[in-house]
Design an enzyme around this catalytic site. Structure first.
Site, PDB file in Angstrom:
ATOM      1  N   HIS A 343       0.798  -1.234   0.000  1.00 50.43           N
ATOM      2  CA  HIS A 343       0.000   0.000   0.000  1.00 50.43           C
ATOM      3  C   HIS A 343       0.821   1.269   0.000  1.00 50.43           C
ATOM      4  CE1 HIS A 343      -3.975  -1.842   0.906  1.00 50.43           C
ATOM      5  NE2 HIS A 343      -3.223  -2.775   1.467  1.00 50.43           N
ATOM      6  N   LYS A 534      -8.568  13.932   5.009  1.00 47.98           N
ATOM      7  CA  LYS A 534      -7.644  12.795   4.972  1.00 47.98           C
ATOM      8  C   LYS A 534      -6.668  12.988   6.120  1.00 47.98           C
ATOM      9  CE  LYS A 534      -6.597  14.107   0.710  1.00 47.98           C
ATOM     10  NZ  LYS A 534      -6.730  12.912  -0.077  1.00 47.98           N
ATOM     11  N   ARG A 535      -5.848  11.981   6.395  1.00 45.64           N
ATOM     12  CA  ARG A 535      -4.832  12.157   7.424  1.00 45.64           C
ATOM     13  C   ARG A 535      -3.920  13.337   7.090  1.00 45.64           C
ATOM     14  NH1 ARG A 535      -4.484   8.098  11.546  1.00 45.64           N
ATOM     15  NH2 ARG A 535      -2.571   9.178  12.130  1.00 45.64           N
ATOM     16  N   LYS A 540       0.692  14.672   1.544  1.00 46.03           N
ATOM     17  CA  LYS A 540      -0.670  14.946   1.063  1.00 46.03           C
ATOM     18  C   LYS A 540      -0.881  16.439   0.803  1.00 46.03           C
ATOM     19  CE  LYS A 540      -2.545  10.935   3.573  1.00 46.03           C
ATOM     20  NZ  LYS A 540      -3.220  10.053   2.589  1.00 46.03           N
ATOM     21  N   THR A 642      -8.564   6.708  -1.634  1.00 43.17           N
ATOM     22  CA  THR A 642      -9.906   6.148  -1.796  1.00 43.17           C
ATOM     23  C   THR A 642     -10.944   7.226  -1.509  1.00 43.17           C
ATOM     24  OG1 THR A 642      -9.664   5.279   0.444  1.00 43.17           O
ATOM     25  CG2 THR A 642      -9.404   3.713  -1.373  1.00 43.17           C
ATOM     26  N   LYS A 646     -14.662   8.331  -3.273  1.00 40.27           N
ATOM     27  CA  LYS A 646     -15.920   8.624  -2.572  1.00 40.27           C
ATOM     28  C   LYS A 646     -16.446   9.992  -2.975  1.00 40.27           C
ATOM     29  CE  LYS A 646     -13.982   5.886   1.118  1.00 40.27           C
ATOM     30  NZ  LYS A 646     -13.085   5.935   2.298  1.00 40.27           N
TER      31      LYS A 646
HETATM   32  C1  TH1 Z   1      -2.829   3.829   2.453  1.00 39.23           C
HETATM   33  C2  TH1 Z   1      -2.200   4.608   1.325  1.00 39.23           C
HETATM   34  O1  TH1 Z   1      -1.470   5.685   1.827  1.00 39.23           O
HETATM   35  C3  TH1 Z   1      -3.308   5.103   0.399  1.00 39.23           C
HETATM   36  O2  TH1 Z   1      -2.775   5.744  -0.722  1.00 39.23           O
HETATM   37  C4  TH1 Z   1      -4.176   3.941  -0.053  1.00 39.23           C
HETATM   38  O3  TH1 Z   1      -5.296   4.396  -0.766  1.00 39.23           O
HETATM   39  C5  TH1 Z   1      -4.660   3.124   1.134  1.00 39.23           C
HETATM   40  O4  TH1 Z   1      -3.557   2.722   1.925  1.00 39.23           O
HETATM   41  C6  TH1 Z   1      -5.419   1.873   0.715  1.00 39.23           C
HETATM   42  O5  TH1 Z   1      -4.718   1.152  -0.244  1.00 39.23           O
HETATM   43  C7  TH1 Z   1      -1.874   3.321   3.485  1.00 39.23           C
HETATM   44  N1  TH1 Z   1      -2.166   3.271   4.770  1.00 39.23           N
HETATM   45  C8  TH1 Z   1      -1.162   2.739   5.518  1.00 39.23           C
HETATM   46  C9  TH1 Z   1      -1.180   2.557   6.891  1.00 39.23           C
HETATM   47  C10 TH1 Z   1      -0.079   1.982   7.524  1.00 39.23           C
HETATM   48  C11 TH1 Z   1       1.016   1.612   6.781  1.00 39.23           C
HETATM   49  C12 TH1 Z   1       1.048   1.798   5.420  1.00 39.23           C
HETATM   50  C13 TH1 Z   1      -0.062   2.369   4.790  1.00 39.23           C
HETATM   51  S1  TH1 Z   1      -0.338   2.751   3.151  1.00 39.23           S
HETATM   52  C14 TH1 Z   1      -0.107   1.790   9.000  1.00 39.23           C
END
Ligand code: TH1
Length: 808
Positions: A343, A534-535, A540, A642, A646
């Site tokens: 991810h 978002k976070r 970002k 994501t 939405k």
């Molecule tokens: C997120 C990605 O940043 C985001 O771009 C993506 O859409 C989402 O995953 C789903 O695929 C990620 N969240 C985390 C959380 C942790 C570690 C790595 C990632 S990557 C704790």
């Protein structure tokens, strides 16, 4: 009413809204149980291949509306509550938001559960039942302050405790070598500490209520050894202390999104839930089978990032040490069973556990990892004679500095398929972190672009728009979102456009009321709702949005006679508690809001709000009300996103970079219906490689950027502490502006201007908004999950038998 009395133990006069929520939830749960048992039994009787989704995070949110809607009993329930003089909204609002996740990764897992159940796929979620979910965010003086999120405080009506489903999980100790019955070298893990994993099951209601799958979350329990003995001397208190310590394993979710902490408790959490899940999976498999040869035909295990990747060594241990399989046979079975989703490519998020820590906490696993590595490198050495640099890159052990286990390499090697989460991200995986592995195993990497569930993110969150859609094209879109493309032609229909705008306006009013409640700020419903939720993370680029906000503020003040399109900048998002820069950005947004919102010279044409405690529940209010969707990460850094999906599905136009899934969103909605700006991932890569980027030059040549930065640095927004934002200004200037905020600023402003000009033409804006909604069908997580099912898992829908009386 009977439910209230017999399950909650109160009479109607004393009942609180929370009591009513529990009453309704228990009544709904009752409708689910029979179908849940039928589903589980059908999987068992058919000995269906199951998919197990292992994830350290499940960002579920509330479940009442979701269950009622998927069961098709929303109206019935509303009427029943009406008769009792209760409002559905009040009851729904009494449910806590289950925040067992940080952001996109956890929410994706929750969307996949909904999609698997809705399509009849035999899918199980496995994770941790955190007692405390993601912290609650409040602002004190504009600064983020974290409070514990006590979602279980008043009980959880959706879960079923399974005290009989209990597995031991070990830590520490040492490994003993011995000779097995045929004289072969064998190993056992001894003198280890033990913790028990206890299951809690939550039914996952598929759309239509045909299939009810299971989310099984593990809770840590002390072993009985702690409770007995030790009654004399001071050892009793010690034993109780030990009990508390071991139960800390499932106490709290780590609040880092895409950043790694390297804490021992985190490693233990990962192993804890992975080991329990694998034991449970093998137990279920052995009900039907005597040899393990068929395991890959009956179980697909998907690793949601590397958090459960230790499972590869654990399955090897279970097969080799406990079930006496030969190594090569066990490895073949393991690889055929696991698949891994990556991810992120951010170096700070790639898990790499110190060898010394794994040796101590999981000594047998360290041996197994060495063995996997030695066998792999030996085979590779034979081919790549002499290329030591390449071998050290392929190694499971990073030997530079403190020796570490690269969990991504372990996950790659132990899986038959490895996937990225958007087309661009998957390409970049092949070019960067997994370049050598991709050369070694060219068929292993594949793409599975993320998706979102249309049930929660359109039907439930946006009743106004969903009802409008259903009146025009029927309700087929709810379970087959590709059908929403039938709306395309309605974009040309002036009456439909009017109704589409009316739905959006209704949602904007709802959000305006929420903003007033949460922040005290009054916003114009007819302004552009420009949303970045978002976070908080530097990549970002909330800062890019803030700089544009300040530049726009200055323009409005300089040109008070121009008829400006009113804009409401809406931000929301949590910062990891130890991420100082992200927390400083939060404070900056709040400081800018204070100045802008109270400046009469902009005549309410600009408002800035930062909503506290962004979570799934807040997202369900914010997203349907957005006009403009900010997806502005530095190209190459957001794996997918994501939220972007939405927002576009709910008729927001995207302003974004060619990053993550934005690239594919542009392909689907059409380049005319999205505002793309900024550098591409290749350009970012080249610019960084050239080392020649100088933010000072860019700033000097852009007066509006220079002025905005000067205001921040001289304390225009922080008169009480003029140096407060020094670290931010520093990062954007002498710090080299790693995220290229200044580099993309001018083009971002151009795209913002284009959006504002378009908004003046409401007919044209609405036409494009409709085309967004109409062309987002492909981004349903049903499509994503089907791709996984067909191309990775080889699992197929099962139709549960709900009528066999003899079955019950
Ligand atoms: C997120 C990605 O940043 C985001 O771009 C993506 O859409 C989402 O995953 C789903 O695929 C990620 N969240 C985390 C959380 C942790 C570690 C790595 C990632 S990557 C704790």
């Amino acid at each position: 009413m009977e439910w209230l009395v017999y399950s909650v133990g109160k009479d109607a006069r004393a009942a609180t809204r929370r009591d009513w929520f529990h009453t309704v939830a228990l009544a709904v749960r009752d409708r689910v149980v029979d179908r849940w048992m039928d589903t589980t039994r059908s999987y068992y009787h058919e000995d269906a291949k199951r998919v197990y989704y292992l994830s350290l995070e499940f960002l579920i949110g509330r479940l009442l509306t979701n269950s009622l809607s998927n069961l098709g009993i929303m109206d019935e329930c509303r009427q029943a509550l009406d008769r009792l003089g209760l409002s559905m909204e009040d009851v729904v609002d009494a449910e806590p938001d289950a925040a067992l996740g940080n952001g996109g990764l956890g929410r994706l897992a929750a969307c996949f559960l909904d999609s698997m159940a809705s399509q009849g796929l035999p899918g199980y979620g496995y994770g941790i039942r955190y007692e405390f979910g993601l912290f609650e965010q409040r602002f004190e003086n504009g600064w983020q302050v974290e409070y514990p999120e006590q979602w279980l405080q008043f009980g959880n009506p959706w879960e079923f405790a399974r005290p009989e489903v209990l597995y031991p999980v070990q830590f520490y100790g040492r490994v003993e070598e011995f000779r097995d019955s045929v004289g072969e070298r064998a190993y056992r893990w001894v003198d280890a500490d033990r913790v028990l994993a206890m299951a809690y099951d939550t039914p996952v209601v598929g759309y239509g209520g045909e299939t009810i799958n299971t989310l099984r979350l593990w809770s840590a329990r002390a072993t009985r050894d702690f409770n007995f003995g030790h009654f004399n001397d001071g050892a009793y208190m010690k034993a109780v202390e030990q009990k508390i310590l071991s139960e800390n394993l499932s106490r709290v979710l780590y609040p880092n999104d895409a950043t790694e902490t390297g804490k021992e408790l985190r490693l233990k959490q990962e192993y804890f839930f992975t080991s329990a899940s694998l034991q449970d999976i093998l137990r279920r498999y052995l009900q039907h089978h005597t040899s393990f040869d068929n395991l890959p035909n009956k179980a697909a295990i998907q690793l949601n990032d590397t958090h459960p990747a230790i499972g590869i060594a654990e399955l090897m241990r279970l097969l080799v040490d406990q079930h006496a399989l030969r190594w090569d046979n066990a490895w073949e079975i393991t690889r055929a069973t696991f698949a891994y989703t990556n991810h992120t490519l951010l170096p700070e998020a790639l898990e790499a556990w110190p060898v010394r820590m794994i040796e101590r906490v999981l000594p047998r696993h360290m041996q197994i990892i060495y063995e996997i590595n030695a066998k792999f490198l030996n085979r590779t050495k034979a081919k790549a004679a002499g290329d030591n640099a390449r071998l050290s890159r392929l190694s499971l052990i990073d030997e530079r500095g403190e020796r570490r286990v690269r969990m991504g390499n372990l996950a790659f090697l132990g899986s038959h398929h490895v996937n990225g989460v958007s087309a661009l991200h998957t390409d970049l995986m092949k070019q960067t972190v997994f370049h050598d592995f991709h050369e070694e195993f060219p068929d292993r990497i594949n793409n599975k672009t993320n998706g979102i569930t249309p049930r929660r993110w359109l039907k439930q969150a946006n009743p106004a728009l969903s009802e409008l859609i259903t009146t025009r094209i029927g309700q087929g879109w709810i379970s087959d979102l590709s059908q929403i493309s039938a709306l395309s032609e309605k974009a040309e229909d002036v009456v439909f456009r009017e109704e589409f705008r009316r739905a959006k306006r209704k949602n904007k009013k709802r959000l305006a009321a929420y903003i007033a409640r949460q922040t005290g700020e009054e916003v114009l419903v007819d302004s552009i709702f420009d949303v970045q939720v978002k976070r908080m993370h530097e990549y970002k680029r909330q800062l890019l949005n803030v700089l544009h906000t300040i530049a726009l503020y200055n323009e409005m003040r300089d040109n008070p006679t121009v008829s400006w399109v009113p804009v409401t900048k809406i931000f929301a998002g949590k910062a990891a508690p130890s991420y100082h820069m992200a927390k400083l950005i939060i404070k900056l947004i709040n400081d800018v809001a204070k100045v802008v919102n109270h400046d009469p010279s902009v005549h309410d044409n600009l408002k800035v709000v930062l909503l506290p405690n962004y979570n799934v529940t807040a997202a369900e209010i914010i997203i349907p009300a957005a006009d403009l969707s900010e997806q502005i990460s530095t190209a190459g850094m957001e794996a997918s996103g994501t939220g972007n999906m939405k927002l576009a599905l709910n008729g927001a136009l995207t302003i974004g970079t060619l990053d993550g899934a934005n690239v594919e969103i542009r392909e689907h909605v059409g380049a005319d219906n999205i505002f793309i700006f900024g550098m591409t991932a290749d350009e970012v890569n080249d610019l960084r490689a050239s080392g020649g980027f100088n933010p000072r030059e860019v700033i000097a040549s852009n007066p509006s950027l220079k002025r905005a930065l000067d205001m921040i640095s001289t304390g225009a927004f922080s008169p009480d502490d003029r140096n407060r934002y020094h670290p931010i200004v520093q990062a954007l200037t002498d710090g080299g502006d790693h995220f290229l905020v200044t580099a993309d600023f001018a083009d971002y402003c151009r795209a913002q201007d284009a959006a504002m000009q378009l908004y003046r033409d409401q007919e044209e804006w609405t036409r494009k908004a409709i085309l967004n909604t109409a062309n987002m069908g492909w981004f349903s997580s049903d499509r994503t999950v089907n791709e996984y099912a067909e191309e990775i898992w080889d699992v197929h829908p099962v139709h549960p038998n709900h009528d066999g009386e003899g079955f019950r």
